[in-house]
Design a protein around this motif. Structure first.
Motif, mmCIF file in Angstrom:
data_model
loop_
_atom_site.group_PDB
_atom_site.id
_atom_site.type_symbol
_atom_site.label_atom_id
_atom_site.label_comp_id
_atom_site.label_asym_id
_atom_site.label_seq_id
_atom_site.Cartn_x
_atom_site.Cartn_y
_atom_site.Cartn_z
ATOM 1 N N THR A 142 29.900 22.944 21.112
ATOM 2 C CA THR A 142 28.794 23.780 20.665
ATOM 3 C C THR A 142 29.263 25.221 20.474
ATOM 4 O O THR A 142 28.959 25.842 19.465
ATOM 5 C CB THR A 142 27.641 23.730 21.700
ATOM 6 N N ASP A 153 27.083 20.501 24.147
ATOM 7 C CA ASP A 153 25.731 19.978 24.327
ATOM 8 C C ASP A 153 25.662 18.620 23.646
ATOM 9 O O ASP A 153 26.054 18.482 22.486
ATOM 10 C CB ASP A 153 24.695 20.912 23.709
ATOM 11 N N LEU A 154 25.175 17.625 24.370
ATOM 12 C CA LEU A 154 25.057 16.268 23.843
ATOM 13 C C LEU A 154 23.589 15.900 23.706
ATOM 14 O O LEU A 154 22.761 16.315 24.523
ATOM 15 C CB LEU A 154 25.756 15.278 24.777
ATOM 16 N N PRO A 155 23.239 15.104 22.687
ATOM 17 C CA PRO A 155 21.839 14.696 22.547
ATOM 18 C C PRO A 155 21.412 13.815 23.720
ATOM 19 O O PRO A 155 22.219 13.078 24.282
ATOM 20 C CB PRO A 155 21.822 13.912 21.234
ATOM 21 N N SER A 156 20.159 13.933 24.097
ATOM 22 C CA SER A 156 19.610 13.098 25.167
ATOM 23 C C SER A 156 19.320 11.712 24.595
ATOM 24 O O SER A 156 18.373 11.542 23.825
ATOM 25 C CB SER A 156 18.329 13.717 25.730
ATOM 26 N N PRO A 197 18.815 18.897 24.607
ATOM 27 C CA PRO A 197 20.164 18.341 24.753
ATOM 28 C C PRO A 197 20.699 18.507 26.169
ATOM 29 O O PRO A 197 20.309 19.417 26.895
ATOM 30 C CB PRO A 197 21.010 19.134 23.760
#
Length: 108
Positions: free
Chosen positions: A79, A27-30, A38
């Motif tokens: 994650t 999961d990557l930050p928006s 995310p």
């Protein structure tokens, strides 16, 4: 006294895979939207890449190929799931990639 020599007809022990991935999710930050949920870049990916063979990741744009490779090198944290490269469990960036592992990007 008997000597135990290896049986030449006995099957060799299976070689450990070069890469083993089980249940990988990233999961990557928006970016640009700090309060947004995310981005699910990779979801529940599992595969094994045998030692001594060429393996390719193939998929559409945005499928998570580059994120997966960066995760294999420890540059992007995962994650959930397990990532093992040449017998080394990979995690955050403070876990160095094993000797002999490199990423050659197609563009700078």
């Amino acid at each position: 006294m008997t000597s135990s020599s290896p049986d030449p007809e006995a099957p060799a022990a299976p070689e450990a895979p070069a890469v083993r991935v089980r249940g990988l999710s990233v999961d990557l930050p928006s970016l640009g939207r700090p309060y947004a949920a995310p981005l699910h870049a990779v979801r529940d990916l599992s595969f094994t890449a045998p030692t001594g063979q060429v393996t390719a990741l193939v998929g559409a744009n945005g499928a998570g190929k580059t994120t997966t490779l960066r995760t294999l090198l420890g540059a992007v944290p995962h994650t959930t799931g397990q990532v093992e490269v040449l017998g080394t469990a990979m995690g955050p960036a403070d876990v160095p990639a094993p000797a002999g592992v490199a990423l050659v990007p197609d563009a700078p």
